[in-house]
Design an enzyme around this catalytic site. Structure first.
Site, PDB file in Angstrom:
ATOM      1  N   SER A 142     -52.684  18.107 -56.294  1.00 17.43           N
ATOM      2  CA  SER A 142     -52.797  18.855 -57.551  1.00 17.43           C
ATOM      3  C   SER A 142     -51.866  18.180 -58.542  1.00 17.43           C
ATOM      4  O   SER A 142     -50.972  17.414 -58.133  1.00 17.43           O
ATOM      5  CB  SER A 142     -52.347  20.300 -57.298  1.00 17.43           C
ATOM      6  OG  SER A 142     -52.039  20.954 -58.503  1.00 17.43           O
ATOM      7  N   TYR A 155     -46.735  26.612 -53.495  1.00 20.38           N
ATOM      8  CA  TYR A 155     -47.860  25.719 -53.841  1.00 20.38           C
ATOM      9  C   TYR A 155     -47.325  24.362 -54.309  1.00 20.38           C
ATOM     10  O   TYR A 155     -47.791  23.308 -53.846  1.00 20.38           O
ATOM     11  CB  TYR A 155     -48.703  26.382 -54.936  1.00 20.38           C
ATOM     12  CG  TYR A 155     -50.016  25.694 -55.235  1.00 20.38           C
ATOM     13  CD1 TYR A 155     -51.147  25.942 -54.460  1.00 20.38           C
ATOM     14  CD2 TYR A 155     -50.137  24.816 -56.308  1.00 20.38           C
ATOM     15  CE1 TYR A 155     -52.369  25.330 -54.745  1.00 20.38           C
ATOM     16  CE2 TYR A 155     -51.350  24.196 -56.601  1.00 20.38           C
ATOM     17  CZ  TYR A 155     -52.463  24.464 -55.817  1.00 20.38           C
ATOM     18  OH  TYR A 155     -53.657  23.841 -56.107  1.00 20.38           O
TER      19      TYR A 155
HETATM   20  P1  NAD Z   1     -61.780  27.861 -53.686  1.00 18.17           P
HETATM   21  O1  NAD Z   1     -61.077  29.150 -53.494  1.00 18.17           O
HETATM   22  O2  NAD Z   1     -63.006  27.815 -54.555  1.00 18.17           O
HETATM   23  O3  NAD Z   1     -62.164  27.209 -52.285  1.00 18.17           O
HETATM   24  C1  NAD Z   1     -61.244  27.125 -51.236  1.00 18.17           C
HETATM   25  C2  NAD Z   1     -61.998  27.116 -49.930  1.00 18.17           C
HETATM   26  O4  NAD Z   1     -61.027  26.954 -48.891  1.00 18.17           O
HETATM   27  C3  NAD Z   1     -62.763  28.410 -49.653  1.00 18.17           C
HETATM   28  O5  NAD Z   1     -64.078  28.134 -49.233  1.00 18.17           O
HETATM   29  C4  NAD Z   1     -61.943  29.068 -48.546  1.00 18.17           C
HETATM   30  O6  NAD Z   1     -62.733  29.847 -47.645  1.00 18.17           O
HETATM   31  C5  NAD Z   1     -61.364  27.845 -47.859  1.00 18.17           C
HETATM   32  N1  NAD Z   1     -60.168  28.166 -47.068  1.00 18.17           N
HETATM   33  C6  NAD Z   1     -59.110  28.933 -47.436  1.00 18.17           C
HETATM   34  N2  NAD Z   1     -58.255  29.025 -46.413  1.00 18.17           N
HETATM   35  C7  NAD Z   1     -58.772  28.315 -45.387  1.00 18.17           C
HETATM   36  C8  NAD Z   1     -58.346  28.047 -44.062  1.00 18.17           C
HETATM   37  N3  NAD Z   1     -57.212  28.564 -43.565  1.00 18.17           N
HETATM   38  N4  NAD Z   1     -59.138  27.267 -43.274  1.00 18.17           N
HETATM   39  C9  NAD Z   1     -60.299  26.748 -43.762  1.00 18.17           C
HETATM   40  N5  NAD Z   1     -60.762  26.990 -45.010  1.00 18.17           N
HETATM   41  C10 NAD Z   1     -59.992  27.760 -45.811  1.00 18.17           C
HETATM   42  O7  NAD Z   1     -60.650  26.858 -54.241  1.00 18.17           O
HETATM   43  P2  NAD Z   1     -60.723  25.435 -54.970  1.00 18.17           P
HETATM   44  O8  NAD Z   1     -60.237  25.624 -56.351  1.00 18.17           O
HETATM   45  O9  NAD Z   1     -62.015  24.768 -54.721  1.00 18.17           O
HETATM   46  O10 NAD Z   1     -59.539  24.695 -54.171  1.00 18.17           O
HETATM   47  C11 NAD Z   1     -59.762  23.656 -53.248  1.00 18.17           C
HETATM   48  C12 NAD Z   1     -58.514  22.800 -53.173  1.00 18.17           C
HETATM   49  O11 NAD Z   1     -58.259  22.222 -54.457  1.00 18.17           O
HETATM   50  C13 NAD Z   1     -57.239  23.552 -52.785  1.00 18.17           C
HETATM   51  O12 NAD Z   1     -56.461  22.745 -51.926  1.00 18.17           O
HETATM   52  C14 NAD Z   1     -56.529  23.731 -54.108  1.00 18.17           C
HETATM   53  O13 NAD Z   1     -55.149  23.848 -53.960  1.00 18.17           O
HETATM   54  C15 NAD Z   1     -56.912  22.439 -54.793  1.00 18.17           C
HETATM   55  N6  NAD Z   1     -56.771  22.456 -56.237  1.00 18.17           N
HETATM   56  C16 NAD Z   1     -57.462  23.355 -56.979  1.00 18.17           C
HETATM   57  C17 NAD Z   1     -57.316  23.342 -58.349  1.00 18.17           C
HETATM   58  C18 NAD Z   1     -58.028  24.318 -59.233  1.00 18.17           C
HETATM   59  O14 NAD Z   1     -57.660  24.399 -60.406  1.00 18.17           O
HETATM   60  N7  NAD Z   1     -59.037  25.017 -58.761  1.00 18.17           N
HETATM   61  C19 NAD Z   1     -56.455  22.416 -58.959  1.00 18.17           C
HETATM   62  C20 NAD Z   1     -55.773  21.506 -58.168  1.00 18.17           C
HETATM   63  C21 NAD Z   1     -55.945  21.544 -56.793  1.00 18.17           C
END
Ligand code: NAD
Length: 260
Positions: A142, A155
């Protein structure tokens, strides 16, 4: 990107948001995405959507903090396809609170999903990658792998930690043709972010519109959210790298929020 034809790619957290788009993009390039998520129904639904477009896809139930489930998901994948070429360690959650009020249990839960999850999935995939002398590992970092924001202590800590893990794996994996890199997105409009907007508005005592404009997108060059497709571009760039020349690196995709 012809480097993906027939590649088997485990993507954790691929039933939603960024991971789901990565799985779709890998499939479009000819790879076989393995949708690894907590809930087999949701993972299976994503796999079906990909299959409906004419590509192969496989769903496994995998809580990334559960070593037995991780080992089983990886073993089932190898039993079906004989190898694992790519791991995208993407599963993650967010919990926002000031440090002074942060419940210890929530700190541990968040660190476990991001860090234990990355470690356990890496460890389980590595033995197969080392044996095949091929592997591309991409961690979902991130901007918070580089920067801090209020309310996000575990985080920010975890996302910084993934860069350390990628650097170690880059060194250990090189002799087996295994590369490890980190993609660092800015704010992407997924369920993870949608949940934070009202929470941050409450904690910071400002409106939800102000959270978006003055907190989340304040330092971008164009006031835009990063899209799942823009993140997938960067993931595929690392996942398709032709050698370990590109290893131990991180790439920020944030509409200029953070500049190296
Ligand atoms: P999201 O909530 O849409 O998807 C996350 C997925 O991870 C879900 O399907 C959930 O069921 C799964 N998950 C959660 N805990 C789990 C576990 N213990 N085992 C297996 N699966 C699990 O979130 P997103 O925004 O797509 O985030 C995905 C990644 O991107 C994360 O690592 C997040 O930190 C990172 N990220 C997101 C953003 C943002 O702005 N959305 C920015 C930077 C980084």
């Amino acid at each position: 990107m012809s480097n993906f034809k027939g590649r088997v790619a485990i993507v954790t957290g691929a039933a939603s948001g960024i991971g789901k788009q990565i799985a779709f993009r890998l499939a479009a390039e000819g790879a076989i995405p393995v949708i690894a998520d907590l809930n087999l129904d949701a993972a299976g639904a994503t796999a079906k959507e990909i299959q409906a477009k004419g590509s192969d896809a496989f769903a496994v139930a995998m809580n990334v903090v559960d070593e037995a489930q991780v080992e089983k998901g990886v073993a089932d994948t190898v039993a079906k396809y004989g190898k694992i070429d790519i791991l995208v360690s993407n599963a993650g959650i967010q919990i926002v609170k000031p440090i002074v009020d942060f419940p210890f249990a929530d700190w541990k839960k968040l660190l476990a999903i991001h860090l234990d999850g990355a470690f356990l999935t890496t460890k389980a995939c590595l033995k197969h990658m080392y044996a095949a002398k091929y592997g591309r590992v991409v961690y979902m970092g991130s901007v918070h792998s580089k920067e801090a924001s209020k309310l996000k202590a575990p985080y920010v800590t975890a996302k910084h930690g993934l860069i350390g893990l990628a650097k170690v794996l880059a060194k250990e994996g090189a002799e087996y043709n295994v590369a490890a890199n980190v993609v660092c997105p800015g704010f992407v409009r997924t369920p993870l972010v949608d949940k934070q907007i009202p929470e941050q508005a409450k904690e910071l005592n400002i409106s939800e519109a102000d959270v978006i404009k003055h907190v989340m997108l304040k330092d971008t060059i164009d006031g835009q959210f990063t899209t799942t497709d823009e993140v997938a571009d960067a993931v595929l760039y690392f996942a398709g790298a032709s050698s370990t020349a590109l290893s131990g690196q991180s790439m920020v995709v944030s509409h200029g929020w953070f500049m190296q």
